[in-house]
Write a protein that holds these residues in place. Structure first.
Motif, short mmCIF file in Angstrom:
data_model
loop_
_atom_site.label_atom_id
_atom_site.label_comp_id
_atom_site.label_asym_id
_atom_site.label_seq_id
_atom_site.Cartn_x
_atom_site.Cartn_y
_atom_site.Cartn_z
N ALA A 103 0.83 -1.20 0.00
CA ALA A 103 0.00 0.00 0.00
C ALA A 103 0.86 1.26 0.00
CB ALA A 103 -0.92 0.00 1.21
N GLN A 104 0.25 2.37 -0.40
CA GLN A 104 0.98 3.63 -0.54
C GLN A 104 1.62 4.06 0.78
OE1 GLN A 104 1.63 5.40 -3.38
NE2 GLN A 104 2.99 6.55 -2.04
N GLY A 105 0.86 3.93 1.89
CA GLY A 105 1.40 4.34 3.18
C GLY A 105 2.63 3.56 3.57
N ALA A 106 2.61 2.25 3.33
CA ALA A 106 3.76 1.42 3.65
C ALA A 106 4.94 1.76 2.76
CB ALA A 106 3.39 -0.06 3.50
N GLN A 107 4.68 2.04 1.49
CA GLN A 107 5.75 2.35 0.56
C GLN A 107 6.37 3.72 0.86
OE1 GLN A 107 7.23 0.29 -1.94
NE2 GLN A 107 6.19 -1.04 -0.48
N THR A 108 5.54 4.66 1.30
CA THR A 108 6.06 5.97 1.69
C THR A 108 6.98 5.83 2.90
OG1 THR A 108 4.11 7.12 0.85
CG2 THR A 108 5.45 8.28 2.49
N ALA A 109 6.56 5.02 3.87
CA ALA A 109 7.36 4.81 5.08
C ALA A 109 8.65 4.06 4.78
CB ALA A 109 6.53 4.07 6.13
N ILE A 110 8.59 3.05 3.92
CA ILE A 110 9.79 2.25 3.65
C ILE A 110 10.79 3.06 2.83
CG2 ILE A 110 9.30 1.09 1.46
CD1 ILE A 110 10.56 -0.57 4.72
N ARG A 111 10.31 4.03 2.06
CA ARG A 111 11.24 4.90 1.33
C ARG A 111 12.11 5.70 2.30
NH1 ARG A 111 12.74 7.46 -3.20
NH2 ARG A 111 11.39 6.28 -4.58
N LYS A 112 11.54 6.06 3.45
CA LYS A 112 12.33 6.76 4.46
C LYS A 112 13.50 5.90 4.92
CE LYS A 112 8.48 9.53 6.24
NZ LYS A 112 7.66 9.87 7.44
N TRP A 113 13.25 4.59 5.03
CA TRP A 113 14.32 3.65 5.41
C TRP A 113 15.36 3.55 4.30
CZ3 TRP A 113 16.71 2.14 9.30
CH2 TRP A 113 17.39 0.91 9.38
N PHE A 114 14.91 3.50 3.08
CA PHE A 114 15.81 3.44 1.92
C PHE A 114 16.68 4.70 1.88
CE2 PHE A 114 16.55 4.43 -2.63
CZ PHE A 114 17.25 3.28 -3.01
N ASP A 115 16.06 5.87 2.06
CA ASP A 115 16.81 7.12 2.03
C ASP A 115 17.78 7.21 3.20
OD1 ASP A 115 15.41 7.84 -0.23
OD2 ASP A 115 13.96 9.09 0.84
N PHE A 116 17.38 6.74 4.38
CA PHE A 116 18.24 6.74 5.56
C PHE A 116 19.49 5.91 5.31
CE2 PHE A 116 19.62 4.52 9.40
CZ PHE A 116 19.85 5.57 10.28
N LEU A 117 19.32 4.71 4.78
CA LEU A 117 20.47 3.84 4.50
C LEU A 117 21.42 4.48 3.49
CD1 LEU A 117 18.73 0.34 4.29
CD2 LEU A 117 20.08 1.25 6.18
N ASN A 118 20.86 5.12 2.48
CA ASN A 118 21.70 5.73 1.45
C ASN A 118 22.42 6.98 1.95
OD1 ASN A 118 21.66 4.48 -1.40
ND2 ASN A 118 19.56 4.22 -0.68
N ARG A 119 21.83 7.66 2.90
CA ARG A 119 22.51 8.84 3.47
C ARG A 119 23.67 8.44 4.37
NH1 ARG A 119 17.40 10.67 4.57
NH2 ARG A 119 17.67 10.30 6.80
N HIS A 120 23.49 7.37 5.11
CA HIS A 120 24.44 7.05 6.17
C HIS A 120 25.33 5.85 5.90
CE1 HIS A 120 22.65 10.03 8.81
NE2 HIS A 120 21.46 9.51 8.59
N PHE A 121 24.93 4.94 5.02
CA PHE A 121 25.65 3.68 4.90
C PHE A 121 26.01 3.31 3.46
CE2 PHE A 121 22.95 3.32 8.72
CZ PHE A 121 23.98 3.30 9.66
N GLY A 122 26.14 4.29 2.59
CA GLY A 122 26.60 3.96 1.24
C GLY A 122 25.49 3.98 0.22
N ASN A 123 25.81 3.51 -0.97
CA ASN A 123 24.89 3.57 -2.10
C ASN A 123 24.14 2.26 -2.26
OD1 ASN A 123 23.61 4.38 -4.43
ND2 ASN A 123 25.33 3.87 -5.74
N TYR A 124 22.90 2.22 -1.76
CA TYR A 124 22.06 1.02 -1.87
C TYR A 124 21.25 1.09 -3.16
CZ TYR A 124 22.63 -1.11 2.74
OH TYR A 124 23.13 -1.75 3.84
N THR A 125 21.44 0.13 -4.04
CA THR A 125 20.56 0.00 -5.19
C THR A 125 19.25 -0.61 -4.71
OG1 THR A 125 21.31 -2.25 -5.68
CG2 THR A 125 22.56 -0.42 -6.68
N PRO A 126 18.17 -0.49 -5.49
CA PRO A 126 16.92 -1.15 -5.10
C PRO A 126 17.11 -2.65 -4.88
CG PRO A 126 16.49 0.44 -6.81
CD PRO A 126 17.98 0.38 -6.67
N GLU A 127 17.95 -3.29 -5.71
CA GLU A 127 18.17 -4.73 -5.57
C GLU A 127 18.90 -5.05 -4.27
OE1 GLU A 127 17.69 -8.62 -6.37
OE2 GLU A 127 16.84 -6.94 -7.49
N ALA A 128 19.89 -4.23 -3.90
CA ALA A 128 20.60 -4.43 -2.64
C ALA A 128 19.67 -4.20 -1.47
CB ALA A 128 21.81 -3.50 -2.56
N PHE A 129 18.79 -3.22 -1.60
CA PHE A 129 17.79 -2.92 -0.57
C PHE A 129 16.86 -4.12 -0.37
CE2 PHE A 129 13.82 -0.46 0.64
CZ PHE A 129 14.27 -0.06 1.89
#
Length: 247
Positions: A180-206
């Motif tokens: 659902a949209q709400g879950a995807q919006t929230a999980i994007r925050k996790w994706f962005d957090f990882l990319n800011r602090h822990f390197g370059n995560y591709t969608p596949e690595a995520f």
């Protein structure tokens, strides 16, 4: 590209790029008669490598030795850097979980065993660290370890607060559809957090990291502290996010 354009693109200062030029780490492809530096696509690839190594804590002199070595393999280095950054992320996640557990034990007056207090500080079983030592030497990896340990208390606290906030937000919706949209919006925050602090995560690595959350019981246990079933929910949401992003 001009030095100003490269600095803005890579998020480094012009002074830093000049320093890299002066010490021979990153020579621009061309310097005009008037002294203006111009950078090529190959220069940008080298700069990316430098910044990945810096994120892992390698000193500049060692980075220079590595990338100038005749045996240097850019793709091989990228793959190993990815593994090392994921290990770094896992290590910090474990440390944050231990901090949370220690705080809880202090509040509740419970005594932790000596093994529990220091469990996350043993890193001798990291196969990627051994590979990095074989490729780039003990000195470089030791320096990288020192860089990881160099986070200040405030930096660790801020990182933990941001991470826990995202976990709590996801835990609150873990019983909803991960697609659902709400879950995807929230999980994007996790994706962005990882990319800011822990390197370059591709969608596949995520997506692969999410799978690890349910395949590795240690991850599952730590994540599910925020709500039973959270690890499973996150893995599904991360997989859906990766699928949507790659379409």
């Amino acid at each position: 590209m001009s030095i100003k354009e490269v600095a803005e693109l890579a998020g480094v200062s012009i002074r830093t790029l000049r320093h890299y030029d002066d010490n021979g780490l990153l020579k621009p492809a061309e310097v005009s008669p008037s002294g203006y530096r111009h950078y090529s696509e190959e220069n940008l690839k080298t700069l990316q490598q430098i910044l990945f190594f810096k994120e892992l804590g390698f000193p500049l002199q060692k980075i220079k030795e590595i990338i100038e070595s005749p045996s240097f393999d850019r793709l091989g280095a990228l793959e190993l850097q990815r593994h090392l950054l994921i290990e770094k992320q896992k290590r910090l996640a474990k440390m944050i979980a231990l901090i949370e557990k220690t705080i809880q034990s202090e509040k509740e007056g419970m005594e932790m065993s000596s093994e529990e207090k220091f469990a996350v500080f043993r890193f001798d079983n990291n196969p990627y660290e051994r590979e990095a030592r074989e490729k780039w030497g003990d000195q470089a990896v030791n320096a990288a370890e020192a860089g990881i340990a160099g986070l200040t208390g405030d930096e660790k606290s801020a990182l933990a607060a941001e991470m826990n906030g995202i976990y709590r937000e996801l835990a609150a919706i873990r019983h909803t559809d991960p697609r659902a949209q709400g879950a995807q919006t929230a999980i994007r925050k996790w994706f962005d957090f990882l990319n800011r602090h822990f390197g370059n995560y591709t969608p596949e690595a995520f997506k692969g990291l999410g799978q690890m959350y349910i395949e590795d019981s240690r991850f599952t246990k730590n994540i599910d502290q925020f709500g039973e079933g959270l690890a499973t929910f996150m893995a599904a949401a991360m997989a859906e996010f990766a699928n949507q992003t790659e379409e």
